[in-house]
Design a protein around this motif. Structure first.
Motif, PDB file in Angstrom:
ATOM      1  N   ASP A 203       0.829  -1.195   0.000  1.00 39.75           N
ATOM      2  CA  ASP A 203       0.000   0.000   0.000  1.00 39.75           C
ATOM      3  C   ASP A 203       0.869   1.252   0.000  1.00 39.75           C
TER       4      ASP A 203
ATOM      5  N   TYR B  91      -2.185  -4.698  -8.744  1.00 36.56           N
ATOM      6  CA  TYR B  91      -2.738  -3.653  -7.883  1.00 36.56           C
ATOM      7  C   TYR B  91      -3.579  -2.765  -8.778  1.00 36.56           C
TER       8      TYR B  91
ATOM      9  N   ARG C   3      -9.011  -0.900   2.856  1.00 38.54           N
ATOM     10  CA  ARG C   3      -7.989  -1.683   3.562  1.00 38.54           C
ATOM     11  C   ARG C   3      -8.525  -2.307   4.844  1.00 38.54           C
TER      12      ARG C   3
ATOM     13  N   THR D 247     -10.237  -8.280  -5.986  1.00 39.40           N
ATOM     14  CA  THR D 247      -9.851  -7.914  -4.630  1.00 39.40           C
ATOM     15  C   THR D 247     -10.776  -8.603  -3.626  1.00 39.40           C
TER      16      THR D 247
ATOM     17  N   GLY E  16      -7.400  -1.959  -5.020  1.00 42.07           N
ATOM     18  CA  GLY E  16      -6.520  -2.784  -4.200  1.00 42.07           C
ATOM     19  C   GLY E  16      -5.885  -3.929  -4.949  1.00 42.07           C
TER      20      GLY E  16
END
Length: 342
Positions: free
Chosen positions: A116, A236, A275, A213, A149
């Motif tokens: 991240d 990502y 997240r 994700t 993500g």
């Protein structure tokens, strides 16, 4: 089901066809935001925060209305509507932007980001700023980056613990040449299709699996028709909040600044929500019977090596200035050359 789809299509066509001037106070007071997920997904929470900030800072002069679940249209269609000035804002994956500017294909590469922190630093820094600036000539204003993500791999046939386990699986991908090459190179058979068709295709065994994700797999109930999920962090997926340049240019400088500030504040909300949801989504899917595993470092290394020709091939087709800038930023973070896949 058919009648529901017809009504949704009719609504989308009506919204697209109607000029801003005849949609009530849309052009002067209402911003419509199109996004593909449900309202309770992190995208929706980000849109809600964006609306709160815009409405608070304009004293209610400008209001924001979100249209979740692709009500206005899928990402590519919504991008075109924003370019044409008949939609104010769209939340979209950068993968869908590759058709607008090929440079955005750099974000489709596997393992381009591994944490991240890497993603935030690069997307919110000079590279991300330059990428958004490029959209000005395309009829769009990139306000900032959000995120979908890291993509994991689900399937109904076996747990994926090594390279050999990819072999022969029919894996859905978006209609994107990089991702198709990645899946095929791993030994699976890429099956490009819209996400709206994925659940049924998995349920009927037309395909074996897909990448997505944790929040996306959970929100779309993909876990109901899959047996295994493997944490591979294969891709990502950045997300952009795009505004119609035609609409943006009609705002005062003060209101333009408010839009950028609102995007930045909503970015924190959206990323934090995404997240936080990821581990919770996995926990709930495991409780429902989905079997999960995490690929170890050696296996990830073997996958990167296998995919190196794919990365090199597609990197050569990208803007060399963007590639060089990305490599510089990665080096600052202790990462190797993007072209090497390391």
């Amino acid at each position: 089901m058919k009648m529901t789809c017809l009504r949704a299509s009719a609504m989308a066509l009506a919204l697209m066809a109607a000029p801003l001037s005849v949609l009530g106070s849309a052009s002067a007071e209402t911003i419509r935001v199109s996004y593909a997920t449900a309202a309770d997904h992190p995208y929706g929470l980000g849109v809600k925060k964006f609306a709160e900030v815009v409405e608070a800072k304009t004293g209610g002069r400008i209001r924001v209305r979100g249209f979740p679940s692709g009500q206005i249209g899928p990402e590519v269609q919504s991008i075109s509507a924003a370019q044409g000035g008949i939609l104010e804002v769209v939340v979209t994956s950068t993968a869908a932007l590759s058709g607008v500017d090929k440079a955005f294909g750099v974000f489709d590469l596997p393992y381009i980001f591994e944490t991240d922190r890497e993603a935030d630093t690069i997307l919110d820094g000079p590279v991300g700023t330059e990428m958004l600036r490029r959209l000005d000539s395309k009829g769009l204003v990139g306000l900032c980056f959000w995120e979908a993500g890291f993509h994991q791999v689900t399937n109904s046939r076996r747990p994926i613990k090594g390279l050999d386990d990819f072999r022969g699986l029919k894996i859905r991908t978006i209609q994107n040449p990089v991702m198709i090459d990645v899946v095929n190179t791993l030994g699976s058979n890429a099956v490009p299709m819209p996400y709206t068709e994925v659940y049924t295709s998995l349920e009927t065994k037309a395909i074996d699996g897909q990448t997505g994700t944790y929040p996306l797999v959970f929100a779309n109930k993909i876990f109901e028709v899959q047996k295994y999920i493997t944490e591979a962090n294969l891709f990502y997926a950045p997300v952009t909040l795009l505004m119609s340049k035609k609409y943006f240019d009609g705002l005062s400088p003060a209101d333009q600044a408010i839009m950028r500030d609102a995007c930045a504040e909503a970015r924190t909300t959206e990323r934090d929500a995404n997240r936080a949801l990821s581990p919770e989504a996995l926990k709930q899917m495991q409780a429902a019977g989905l079997q999960s595993n995490v690929l170890d470092a050696a296996t990830i290394g073997a996958i990167k090596e296998k995919l190196r020709p794919v990365v090199d091939k597609h990197m050569k087709a990208l803007d060399p200035e963007i590639v060089a800038a990305l490599q510089t930023e990665r080096a600052k973070l202790g990462r190797g050359s993007a072209a090497s896949g390391k």
